[in-house]
Motif scaffolding. Structure first.
Motif, short mmCIF file in Angstrom:
data_model
loop_
_atom_site.label_atom_id
_atom_site.label_comp_id
_atom_site.label_asym_id
_atom_site.label_seq_id
_atom_site.Cartn_x
_atom_site.Cartn_y
_atom_site.Cartn_z
N ASP A 1 -12.10 -40.31 27.89
CA ASP A 1 -13.33 -41.07 28.10
C ASP A 1 -14.02 -41.42 26.80
N ALA A 2 -13.50 -40.94 25.69
CA ALA A 2 -14.07 -41.20 24.37
C ALA A 2 -15.51 -40.70 24.30
N GLU A 3 -15.77 -39.64 24.99
CA GLU A 3 -17.07 -38.97 24.89
C GLU A 3 -16.79 -37.50 24.61
N GLY A 4 -17.74 -36.83 24.00
CA GLY A 4 -17.55 -35.42 23.72
C GLY A 4 -17.83 -35.09 22.27
N TYR A 5 -17.00 -34.23 21.71
CA TYR A 5 -17.22 -33.73 20.34
C TYR A 5 -16.01 -34.05 19.48
N LEU A 6 -16.26 -34.34 18.19
CA LEU A 6 -15.18 -34.72 17.29
C LEU A 6 -14.33 -33.51 16.92
N VAL A 7 -13.03 -33.75 16.89
CA VAL A 7 -12.07 -32.78 16.36
C VAL A 7 -11.18 -33.52 15.37
N GLN A 8 -10.56 -32.78 14.48
CA GLN A 8 -9.66 -33.37 13.48
C GLN A 8 -10.33 -34.52 12.72
N SER A 9 -11.60 -34.38 12.44
CA SER A 9 -12.36 -35.47 11.83
C SER A 9 -13.08 -35.03 10.57
N GLY A 10 -12.35 -34.26 9.73
CA GLY A 10 -12.89 -33.86 8.44
C GLY A 10 -14.22 -33.15 8.56
N THR B 1 -16.11 -33.00 12.04
CA THR B 1 -15.63 -32.24 13.18
C THR B 1 -16.76 -31.39 13.75
N GLY B 2 -16.87 -31.42 15.08
CA GLY B 2 -17.91 -30.66 15.75
C GLY B 2 -19.14 -31.47 16.11
#
Length: 857
Positions: free
Chosen positions: A411-420, A423-424
């Protein structure tokens, strides 16, 4: 009672019969001779500008036209009676492709066909009794009108709002002309239904995008517009807040950056770490450049050729299979330095954003489908905390492509992961992750905040004959040069052989000219303007239609604008209404008018359908012509049934039984007015002294008259007519139950007069005839003030209430309408005193004005 009925029936037989044809013909002649509906221009009166969208003269008028114009006519007539100075004009949107095609089919000239149709339509309008000021008639194909369209084009050219550009356009293969984006409806030509093709052409545009934000913001001012129309315009303008991000084109080795930047627009900068490929549309010049001379070129050309046959709407459909070609080149992601392969994909459009798209398959279903089909990376970079992937990747800073078993995008909603370092952070539109990543890019000169609009500049070029010529000349030495103002209008030739396919571009006497700057031989532009340019300002010309020095005077427009009531179909929600709003704002900025918006209140009338529930259209052969009702019943019956059968904004099925019913009512009301007015006369009377049926009739008149007035003001004509019908019923009861010697002649006249007046906006011929012949009044009913009704006078002096004992009705009591609780209780107990003998009253329950329940044992 039967004697009274017999007497009234005998009297009714002595009155003139209702002869619609004779009455309507008579009053149409009188109105024309006296100029009854000529605009007064009285500055001491408040103004009311009532306007229906003008018709295209493709033939005679149909029932859809009749409904539109009857609604507007009822509004205009009632406004006159309410004391307004009314502007109610009519005209014709007379340029366009159907006339050209008809001329070819019938071996005639487009002008001859158009003017004949306009004459036929005008005759029908007059037969319908519409109160137009025909002295203000506007035909957009008249040179004295389209001259000013050319004049305004030149003003826009001077202001930098008109320009020529070569770009991909929508080409309709059936109409043989280009279409503006707004004229491609659900992937098809708005006029003929063909699927447009993409072609690269040099065309003329108006910079409507300069007004995109104002067009969006000012929708909030339009409180008198339907919400669905404003929603359609908001969606079409399509404001998106996001970022432009600069990717770097890699060298042919796929990893070494070059100096060349390729910019994308995205509303989801937070997904930047998840970019696993980069997309260009098949029309992209950059895509053609990247594959030129490579082994990918043949596949690219094949994809481009196939894509040109698919509409933009279909290309973007989520269910359609995606097709793509790898270019062999890569871009470098600015946030993590990872290379991403550049693909050409048929679901990407050149006119969205910058014409380049970053592929994020974990968060976009179309990108996901494309990645699955071509075996491209799907890197999860955003998920909810309850997803097992979150626990697996929450501590990852560097991207690793994890195998996923998804069958659809997240859904492309939530929390970032693997994003330098991001992330979080919480992701999503307008999220902290979006702001943080845009800020990071901005600090390094790799991106910037950007507002993007879906709206594109208005493409006005048409490669057809029957339109307003674009007043420009092309000189090989001077470039594009405007036609001098004193040479306007550039007129159309009237002797083209359209049947043989002759066009303006092939007609030397039209295009051969000299350059106004250098005097050398030059060529006149042979494109004509989109006909929507003509309908984008016609409402302004109506304010001052005979001005030969300017399109209109500022004084006249400031007097009448904006249009107070605009009536037309919902199909114009984007095209005509958006263009008109743009044109108004441009003219305001040119200092020609003060108005910000053209139309204050908008009514989108419903469709008229046949007995099978299908919308009437000539192509289906199910059109009901107005003449089919007017000839047997009269125009007033047609007007009445159109307004009574449904609320104006609702669709309705055409019903012959309803027509017959409307005709019965109009005849009955005719008879009632004649009976009331016989021997009656205007004069004062003591309303408080009215008793019995007279008092009841007077109360009904005031109560229903006030309701009718309110319904008119809201444009709810069907309920206003219902109120009139109830008044007529009450009058009939009064006539039947009241002996002649007991009738109040002043009341009779008042009721007859008010029935005529409140039906006058709907049944004008009927009303004028009764006003003069039955009521013996002079002038016109439309010079009469609207009747005044007092809801307080609708209240009865006394009311009858039911009296119950233990829930069962045992009697009735008559009490004063304003009786107190104590007075009500006393009257009720007195009314059932015999039933209460020997019983003890335990409780008395009073429902004011309705009943009393006595609990006793």
């Amino acid at each position: 009672m039967s004697d009274v009925n017999d007497t009234n029936a005998t009297q009714a037989s002595r009155f003139p019969a209702y002869d619609a044809a004779a009455i309507e013909g008579k009053w149409q002649r009188i109105w024309d001779e006296k100029g009854t509906y000529k605009t007064d221009e009285d500055p001491n009166k408040p103004k009311k500008y009532v306007l229906e969208m003008f018709p295209y003269p493709s033939g005679d008028l149909h029932m859809g036209h009749a409904r539109n114009y009857t609604i507007g006519d009822a509004m205009a007539r009632q406004a006159r009676m309410r004391g307004y100075d009314v502007l109610h004009p009519i005209g014709f949107d007379a340029f366009g492709l159907p006339a050209e095609n008809a001329a070819i089919k019938h071996n005639t000239q487009a002008a001859a066909w158009t003017y004949q149709n306009m004459d036929n339509a005008l005759a029908t309008m007059r037969r319908m009794g519409f109160s137009y000021d025909y002295d203000r008639l506007v035909r957009t194909c008249d040179p004295e009108y389209y001259k000013w369209g050319q004049w305004m084009f030149l003003k826009m050219w001077e202001k930098g709002l008109a320009y020529r550009a070569t770009s991909p356009v929508n080409w309709c293969p059936s109409c043989n002309t280009v279409l503006a984006n707004e004229q491609v409806v659900e992937g098809r030509c708005w006029r003929c239904g063909s699927v447009p093709e993409k072609r690269e052409l040099s065309q003329w545009y108006l910079k409507i995008t300069d007004y995109a934000q104002e067009l969006l913001d000012d929708l909030d001012k339009l409180t008198g517009w339907p919400e669905n129309v404003k929603a359609q315009q908001r969606n079409w303008i399509g404001r998106s807040e996001g970022a432009e991000i600069d990717f770097t084109l890699a060298d042919k080795d796929g990893v070494t950056p070059t100096d060349r930047k390729i910019t994308v627009f995205t509303t989801r900068a937070d997904t930047l770490f998840g970019v696993s490929f980069f997309l260009l549309p098949p029309e992209s010049p950059l895509a053609a450049e990247l594959v030129a001379g490579t082994e990918c070129e043949a596949a690219f050309k094949e994809l481009k050729e196939a894509t040109e046959k698919v509409s933009s709407v279909d290309r973007q459909g989520s269910a359609r299979e995606k097709h793509g070609v790898f270019t062999g080149r890569y871009v470098i992601n600015p946030i993590n330095g990872r290379p991403a392969p550049i693909w050409v994909a048929d679901y990407v459009l050149m006119d969205y954003g910058t014409g380049a798209v970053m592929g994020v398959p974990c968060g976009d279903q179309r990108d996901f489908d494309f990645a699955k089909k071509y075996g491209l990376e799907i890197a999860p970079i955003i998920c909810e905390k309850d997803d097992p992937l979150y626990d697996e990747l929450k501590d990852e800073r560097e991207l690793k492509v994890t195998s996923v078993s998804w069958d659809h995008a997240m859904d492309a909603e939530g929390y970032l992961v693997q994003s330098g370092e991001f992330t979080g952070l919480k992701g999503g539109k307008h999220s902290e992750a979006v702001d943080a990543i845009i800020g990071w890019l901005s600090e390094r000169g790799l991106g910037r905040k950007k507002v993007q609009f879906r709206l594109r500049d208005w493409l006005i070029s048409r490669q057809r004959y029957w339109g307003n010529p674009i007043p420009m000349i092309h000189c090989d030495c001077c470039g594009d040069v405007p036609v001098p103002y004193d040479q306007l209008p550039v007129t159309l030739p009237d002797n083209l052989d359209l049947g043989a396919g002759e066009t303006l571009a092939e007609y030397a006497p039209f295009y051969e000219t000299t350059c106004p700057k250098c005097g050398r031989p030059a060529k006149r532009i042979t494109d004509t303007m989109d006909t929507f340019t003509c309908s984008s300002w016609y409402y302004l010309r109506y304010c001052d239609p005979h001005n030969t020095e300017l399109p209109f005077s500022k004084e006249s427009v400031d007097r009448w604008m904006p249009v107070d009531n605009y009536i037309g179909g919902i199909e114009h929600a984007i095209l005509h209404l958006l263009y008109s709003r743009f044109w108004t704002k441009v003219l305001r900025d040119l200092g020609m008018i003060d108005a910000d918006e053209p139309f204050t209140n908008l009514l989108c009338q419903g469709m008229v359908k046949d007995h099978n529930g299908e919308t009437m259209s000539k192509s289906k052969g199910n059109v009901v012509p107005p003449s089919s009702v007017i000839e047997p019943y009269g125009a007033d019956t047609m007007r009445l049934v159109i307004l009574f059968i449904a609320p104006p904004e609702k669709d309705f099925d055409w019903d012959e039984k309803a027509v017959a019913g409307a005709n019965r009512f109009i005849k009955r009301a005719w008879s009632i007015v004649w009976q009331l007015s016989a021997g009656a006369h205007a004069g004062e009377f003591d309303a408080r002294s009215l008793k019995g049926q007279a008092g009841e009739l007077f109360r009904t008149l005031n109560g229903l008259g006030a309701r009718c007035t309110s319904d008119y003001d809201r444009g709810q004509f069907n309920t206003a007519i219902s109120a009139v019908m109830e008044i007529v019923n009450a009058a009939s009861k009064y006539l039947n139950e009241t002996p002649a010697e007991d009738r109040v002649l002043e009341l009779d006249f008042r009721v007859a007069h008010d029935i005529v007046a409140i039906l006058a906006p709907i049944c004008p011929h009927w009303a004028e005839e009764l006003y003069h012949e039955a009521l013996h009044l002079e002038g016109s009913v439309y010079n009469e003030p609207w009747p005044e009704f007092d809801p307080e006078l609708a209240k009865a002096d006394t009311v009858e209430i039911a009296v119950q004992v233990m829930g069962k009705v045992r009697g009735h009591a008559t009490i004063a309408a304003d009786a107190t609780r104590e007075q009500t209780e006393k009257a009720a107990l007195a009314a059932i005193s015999e039933q209460l003998e020997g019983k003890t009253v335990r409780k008395v329950i009073v429902v004011p004005g309705k009943l009393v329940n006595v609990v006793a044992n």
